[in-house]
Design an enzyme around this catalytic site. Structure first.
Site, PDB file in Angstrom:
ATOM      1  N   THR A 160       8.825   4.103   0.134  1.00 42.16           N
ATOM      2  CA  THR A 160       8.691   2.740  -0.401  1.00 42.16           C
ATOM      3  C   THR A 160       9.232   1.708   0.598  1.00 42.16           C
ATOM      4  O   THR A 160      10.130   2.017   1.399  1.00 42.16           O
ATOM      5  CB  THR A 160       9.429   2.608  -1.768  1.00 42.16           C
ATOM      6  OG1 THR A 160       9.108   1.335  -2.331  1.00 42.16           O
ATOM      7  CG2 THR A 160      10.936   2.752  -1.638  1.00 42.16           C
ATOM      8  N   SER A 162       6.926   3.210  -4.813  1.00 40.55           N
ATOM      9  CA  SER A 162       7.134   2.717  -6.181  1.00 40.55           C
ATOM     10  C   SER A 162       5.903   2.963  -7.055  1.00 40.55           C
ATOM     11  O   SER A 162       5.973   2.830  -8.275  1.00 40.55           O
ATOM     12  CB  SER A 162       7.450   1.218  -6.136  1.00 40.55           C
ATOM     13  OG  SER A 162       6.396   0.540  -5.476  1.00 40.55           O
ATOM     14  N   GLU A 163       4.779   3.342  -6.427  1.00 40.55           N
ATOM     15  CA  GLU A 163       3.541   3.596  -7.184  1.00 40.55           C
ATOM     16  C   GLU A 163       3.307   5.090  -7.406  1.00 40.55           C
ATOM     17  O   GLU A 163       2.187   5.493  -7.739  1.00 40.55           O
ATOM     18  CB  GLU A 163       2.330   3.022  -6.428  1.00 40.55           C
ATOM     19  CG  GLU A 163       2.317   1.529  -6.264  1.00 40.55           C
ATOM     20  CD  GLU A 163       1.955   0.773  -7.529  1.00 40.55           C
ATOM     21  OE1 GLU A 163       2.047   1.365  -8.621  1.00 40.55           O
ATOM     22  OE2 GLU A 163       1.594  -0.394  -7.406  1.00 40.55           O
ATOM     23  N   HIS A 206      -3.788   3.705  -1.886  1.00 38.24           N
ATOM     24  CA  HIS A 206      -3.744   2.403  -2.568  1.00 38.24           C
ATOM     25  C   HIS A 206      -3.544   1.318  -1.516  1.00 38.24           C
ATOM     26  O   HIS A 206      -2.684   1.458  -0.629  1.00 38.24           O
ATOM     27  CB  HIS A 206      -2.601   2.379  -3.587  1.00 38.24           C
ATOM     28  CG  HIS A 206      -2.267   0.996  -4.063  1.00 38.24           C
ATOM     29  ND1 HIS A 206      -3.196   0.174  -4.671  1.00 38.24           N
ATOM     30  CD2 HIS A 206      -1.116   0.282  -4.003  1.00 38.24           C
ATOM     31  CE1 HIS A 206      -2.629  -0.982  -4.955  1.00 38.24           C
ATOM     32  NE2 HIS A 206      -1.363  -0.946  -4.562  1.00 38.24           N
ATOM     33  N   HIS A 236      -4.567  -3.231  -0.466  1.00 34.25           N
ATOM     34  CA  HIS A 236      -4.918  -4.563  -0.949  1.00 34.25           C
ATOM     35  C   HIS A 236      -5.935  -5.214   0.003  1.00 34.25           C
ATOM     36  O   HIS A 236      -5.663  -6.285   0.560  1.00 34.25           O
ATOM     37  CB  HIS A 236      -3.667  -5.451  -1.031  1.00 34.25           C
ATOM     38  CG  HIS A 236      -2.537  -4.888  -1.829  1.00 34.25           C
ATOM     39  ND1 HIS A 236      -1.229  -5.313  -1.679  1.00 34.25           N
ATOM     40  CD2 HIS A 236      -2.498  -3.926  -2.778  1.00 34.25           C
ATOM     41  CE1 HIS A 236      -0.437  -4.631  -2.498  1.00 34.25           C
ATOM     42  NE2 HIS A 236      -1.187  -3.783  -3.176  1.00 34.25           N
ATOM     43  N   HIS A 281      -4.400  -7.297  -8.274  1.00 37.39           N
ATOM     44  CA  HIS A 281      -3.498  -6.423  -7.526  1.00 37.39           C
ATOM     45  C   HIS A 281      -4.152  -5.808  -6.290  1.00 37.39           C
ATOM     46  O   HIS A 281      -3.766  -6.143  -5.164  1.00 37.39           O
ATOM     47  CB  HIS A 281      -2.978  -5.325  -8.488  1.00 37.39           C
ATOM     48  CG  HIS A 281      -1.979  -4.398  -7.896  1.00 37.39           C
ATOM     49  ND1 HIS A 281      -1.238  -3.509  -8.646  1.00 37.39           N
ATOM     50  CD2 HIS A 281      -1.612  -4.183  -6.611  1.00 37.39           C
ATOM     51  CE1 HIS A 281      -0.442  -2.811  -7.850  1.00 37.39           C
ATOM     52  NE2 HIS A 281      -0.658  -3.205  -6.615  1.00 37.39           N
ATOM     53  N   GLY A 328       0.786  -1.226   0.000  1.00 37.18           N
ATOM     54  CA  GLY A 328       0.000   0.000   0.000  1.00 37.18           C
ATOM     55  C   GLY A 328       0.816   1.273   0.000  1.00 37.18           C
ATOM     56  O   GLY A 328       2.036   1.258   0.221  1.00 37.18           O
ATOM     57  N   ASN A 329       0.167   2.367  -0.298  1.00 40.83           N
ATOM     58  CA  ASN A 329       0.804   3.685  -0.267  1.00 40.83           C
ATOM     59  C   ASN A 329      -0.266   4.765  -0.227  1.00 40.83           C
ATOM     60  O   ASN A 329      -1.408   4.538  -0.616  1.00 40.83           O
ATOM     61  CB  ASN A 329       1.757   3.891  -1.459  1.00 40.83           C
ATOM     62  CG  ASN A 329       1.342   3.108  -2.674  1.00 40.83           C
ATOM     63  OD1 ASN A 329       0.368   3.461  -3.320  1.00 40.83           O
ATOM     64  ND2 ASN A 329       2.040   2.006  -2.959  1.00 40.83           N
TER      65      ASN A 329
HETATM   66  P1  13P Z   1       5.526   0.882  -1.984  1.00 45.75           P
HETATM   67  O1  13P Z   1       6.004   0.366  -0.649  1.00 45.75           O
HETATM   68  O2  13P Z   1       6.665   1.146  -2.944  1.00 45.75           O
HETATM   69  O3  13P Z   1       4.618   2.056  -1.837  1.00 45.75           O
HETATM   70  O4  13P Z   1       4.712  -0.305  -2.706  1.00 45.75           O
HETATM   71  C1  13P Z   1       3.752  -1.052  -2.054  1.00 45.75           C
HETATM   72  C2  13P Z   1       2.711  -1.596  -2.995  1.00 45.75           C
HETATM   73  O5  13P Z   1       1.641  -1.933  -2.550  1.00 45.75           O
HETATM   74  C3  13P Z   1       2.962  -1.714  -4.433  1.00 45.75           C
HETATM   75  O6  13P Z   1       1.784  -2.063  -5.099  1.00 45.75           O
END
Ligand code: 13P
Length: 236
Positions: free
Chosen positions: A65, A95-96, A115, A117, A178, A49-50
Site C-alpha cells: 500500500t 488497501s484494496e 486495479h 485509474h 473511482h 492502483g494495485n
Molecule cells: P493502495 O496503494 O493501498 O493499493 O491503494 C491505491 C488505490 O488506488 C486505492 O484505490
C-alpha cells in the site's frame, strides 16, 4: 441492447487453457513490471492502483500500500492468505486487498487482478456511463462489455459488494467515481484488459464527440460472439 447483455452472460468466464508454471520469484518480478507499465501508460498517478496474483490455493501475492506502482521492487511485494492476513513482507498489503480476494473467491478461473485509474475510462465511471455499447467489433470480441458498478468507498467491504453482481459475467468493471478493475488468467491478461478498457473508452469518447454513434446489433453481434469463443480457444 438486452440481446447484447444476454450474449455476454452466456460467453463470460470462458475456460482458459492450462495454467502456466509460476514461481514466486517470477511473479514478484511480473508485479513490478506490470506496475511500471501501468505507470508509464498513465493509468495510475502517485500511489494509485494495485495488482495481485495467486501464488497457490491459499496465498496471494499483492503490491504494498501507498507505493508508486511504477517504482516497486520484487522484494516489496506482500504475501497474504485468502482472508487478507499478512503472511510475509516488509510492508502492509494494498488497501484494496478485500476487493482482490472477493474476485478470487468468486472466480476460480482468475489468477491475477489489476486495479487502476486510467483517465478516459475513469472519466466515464465518474460521469455514470458504462462502456456497454457495442460500438466496435474488437471490444465485443475481447471484453464483451464493461459495466458500471455503483459507487462505494475505496478499501471497504461495500466496494466488494458493489462489484459482486458483475464479477461472474465480466472480466473488466468500471467502479463509479473511482476507476477500473480487470482480471484474467494471469497478470499479462489482466493488464491487457486494462489497456483494452482505456482504449475502448477513448474510441467511445471520439464516437460520442462525432455525434453519430452506430451500434452493432442483432446478427452482427451473434457472429462476433462466435468469433469471440473461437478467439479465446485459439489463444490457449
Ligand atoms: P493502495 O496503494 O493501498 O493499493 O491503494 C491505491 C488505490 O488506488 C486505492 O484505490
Amino acid at each position: 441492447m438486452s440481446n447484447f447483455r444476454e450474449l455476454i452472460k452466456s460467453t463470460a468466464a470462458l475456460p482458459f487453457g492450462g495454467k502456466s508454471f509460476r514461481t514466486e520469484r517470477k511473479l514478484r518480478q511480473q508485479l513490478a513490471r506490470f506496475g511500471k507499465m501501468l505507470h508509464s501508460m498513465g493509468f495510475v498517478a502517485a500511489t494509485d492502483g494495485n495488482l495481485s496474483v495467486r501464488l497457490d490455493e491459499d496465498r496471494v501475492l499483492v503490491t504494498p500500500t501507498c507505493f508508486s506502482k511504477g517504482m516497486m521492487c520484487p522484494e516489496d511485494m506482500v504475501v497474504v492468505d485468502l482472508h487478507g492476513k499478512k503472511l510475509s513482507g516488509t510492508y502492509n498489503p494494498s488497501s484494496e486487498i478485500v476487493m482482490h480476494l472477493t474476485i478470487y473467491r468468486m472466480r476460480p478461473d482468475v489468477g491475477a487482478v489489476v486495479h487502476a485509474h486510467p483517465c478516459t475510462a475513469t472519466g466515464f465511471a465518474s460521469a455514470g456511463i458504462a462502456l456497454d455499447e457495442p460500438l466496435c467489433s474488437e471490444i465485443v470480441i475481447t471484453l464483451g462489455a464493461v459495466p458500471l458498478a455503483p459507487y462505494a468507498t475505496t478499501g471497504t467491504m461495500e466496494l466488494s459488494d458493489s462489484l459482486r453482481p458483475f464479477i461472474p459475467y465480466h472480466d473488466a468493471i468500471l467502479m463509479a467515481n473511482h476507476g477500473v478493475v480487470t482480471y484474467g488468467e494471469d497478470l499479462c491478461q489482466a493488464y491487457m484488459r486494462m489497456e483494452a478498457v482505456e482504449h475502448y473508452a477513448k474510441i467511445v469518447m471520439t464516437t460520442r464527440q462525432l455525434g453519430t454513434a452506430r451500434s452493432l446489433g442483432g446478427r452482427e453481434l451473434e457472429k462476433l460472439f462466435e468469433v469471440r469463443s473461437q478467439y479465446v480457444k485459439n489463444g490457449h
